[in-house]
Design a protein around this motif. Structure first.
Motif, short mmCIF file in Angstrom:
data_model
loop_
_atom_site.label_atom_id
_atom_site.label_comp_id
_atom_site.label_asym_id
_atom_site.label_seq_id
_atom_site.Cartn_x
_atom_site.Cartn_y
_atom_site.Cartn_z
N ALA A 1 0.86 -1.18 0.00
CA ALA A 1 0.00 0.00 0.00
C ALA A 1 0.90 1.24 0.00
O ALA A 1 1.75 1.41 0.88
CB ALA A 1 -0.89 0.00 1.23
N THR B 1 -2.11 0.19 7.18
CA THR B 1 -3.31 -0.07 6.38
C THR B 1 -4.14 -1.19 6.99
O THR B 1 -3.61 -2.15 7.55
CB THR B 1 -2.90 -0.44 4.94
OG1 THR B 1 -2.36 0.72 4.30
CG2 THR B 1 -4.08 -0.95 4.14
N ILE C 1 -7.22 3.23 4.67
CA ILE C 1 -6.40 3.94 5.64
C ILE C 1 -6.87 5.38 5.73
O ILE C 1 -7.36 5.96 4.74
CB ILE C 1 -4.90 3.88 5.23
CG1 ILE C 1 -4.01 4.41 6.35
CG2 ILE C 1 -4.66 4.63 3.94
CD1 ILE C 1 -2.52 4.22 6.07
#
Length: 398
Positions: free
Chosen positions: A81, A97, A129
């Motif tokens: 991520a 995340t 997130i």
């Protein structure tokens, strides 16, 4: 107001009324540091982000890499991520995340971007997130700084896997050694209870009998491999197809004389013993390294040049060995009636053959049947034996 430049020659314009500045550690903008500042006039409440904000560095974008992925049943795959800081730098946010799966029975999340292939099929790996906004107007009364919820996902596929032996043998209906020379093998597809099996290459070389997540493979008996791994098979489970596994179809082909063969020794009872030793090769001309049953199919004995040798009994070879050793011995000269002419120890220069007999050597059974690998004449001479007129079979078709 003094117009003093910084180290890069930049100055604050005289008409500037407000602005922002980024103070960063030499190790990077995300590294912590202590800062001491001394200014003429400074409004603490309006000039800083306040006590609830860990950093003034906000984010403007977020995504999951890669955009799609495939893994095998039982394997783990690592996703990442990434968030875009307002300074233009992408940073990894795997540990911050929240990760999830649209179908955990297919692909399950173990956190930090790692997904495990549970069963064959497809799913979505999800990520979300909260990230600090760019240039936030952070409150000073203890309330959270402005943040935005970002989310992303990627398409995941879990493919089945195939396990099982890689070689199947053919011995013309015989089964000499299931451990080293299996004539039937079973492939198993992991990832589901029912698989659709496809022979993607070499279908003429094998027979396949699917049954759920297994498939039984035997040689077709018509064609065999021309190279190692030239048969390819895939399995499809829940819409996902495995990588191809490769198989080789083998069979006995021919006998290759060993160096130093034949070897003749003097024997007191039978005057001589001749040992003719062969290595057994398969259809790819590779040595077959393990013992295997073989037998001799013998034709009519024929006396030659006035001898009576054909009227006697002879030692018969065969058995479960590799290399293949054929032992030729003349009749016992002490029997009645006497053998004529009398055989001698291997010292004579006589090249006359006194008895011959056709033979076919076959592999797969120590008594009868199997795959013919050589035809020849058993030649019995006064001081040695030999294989005459050897014929090697043509290379098996592929």
């Amino acid at each position: 107001m003094m117009g003093t430049p910084d180290a890069d020659g930049h100055v604050i314009p005289i008409d500037a009324k407000s602005g922002t500045a980024v103070l960063s550690n030499t190790g990077g903008q995300s590294a912590p540091m202590n800062v001491g500042a001394s200014v003429g006039t400074f409004n603490v409440r309006r000039g800083t982000c306040g006590t609830t904000c860990p950093t003034c560095l906000g984010y403007s974008d977020y995504y999951v890499d890669p955009g799609s992925f495939s893994e095998n049943v039982g394997d783990d795959y690592q996703l990442n991520a990434l968030a875009l800081q307002q300074n233009g730098v992408w940073v990894n946010k795997n540990f911050q995340t929240s990760w999830g799966s649209s179908n955990s029975s297919i692909g399950s999340s173990s956190g930090s971007g790692k997904f495990h292939g549970v069963a064959a099929g497809s799913f979505q790996a999800t990520a979300s997130i909260y990230l600090l906004d760019e240039n936030p107007d952070c409150p000073y009364n203890g309330a959270p700084c402005p943040r935005t919820l970002y989310s992303g996902w990627t398409a995941g596929a879990v493919t089945p896997t195939i396990s099982g032996p890689s070689t199947v043998w053919w011995f013309n209906g015989e089964n000499p050694d299931a451990t080293h020379y299996p004539t039937s093998i079973t492939l198993t597809a992991a990832g589901g209870s029912t698989a659709s099996w496809t022979v993607t290459n070499g279908s003429a070389r094998i027979n396949i009998s699917p049954s759920g997540n297994t498939a039984s493979i035997t040689s077709s008996g018509n064609y065999w491999s021309g190279a190692v791994g030239d048969i390819s098979i895939t399995a499809t489970v829940n819409g996902e197809t495995s990588a191809a596994v490769t198989l080789t179809s083998r069979r006995p082909w021919k006998l290759v004389p060993q160096s130093g063969s034949p070897n003749t020794e003097c024997e007191p009872e039978n005057i001589y013993s001749t040992f003719i030793t062969y290595d057994l090769h398969d259809n790819l001309d590779d040595l077959m390294p393990y013992s295997v049953g073989w037998n001799e199919a013998l034709g009519t004995k024929t006396s030659e040049h006035g001898s009576n040798w054909a009227s006697f009994n002879y030692f018969m070879s065969g058995g479960d060995t590799n290399p293949v050793i054929d032992n030729l011995q003349p009749p016992d000269p002490s029997v009645n009636p006497s053998i004529s002419p009398t055989p001698v120890c291997p010292t004579s220069s006589d090249t006359q053959r006194y008895m011959s007999r056709t033979q076919t050597i076959s592999v797969g059974n120590s008594s009868t049947g199997g795959v013919p690998v050589q035809t020849d004449y058993l030649g019995y001479y006064i001081d040695h034996g030999s294989h005459d007129g050897i014929t090697v079979p043509s290379r098996p078709p592929y």
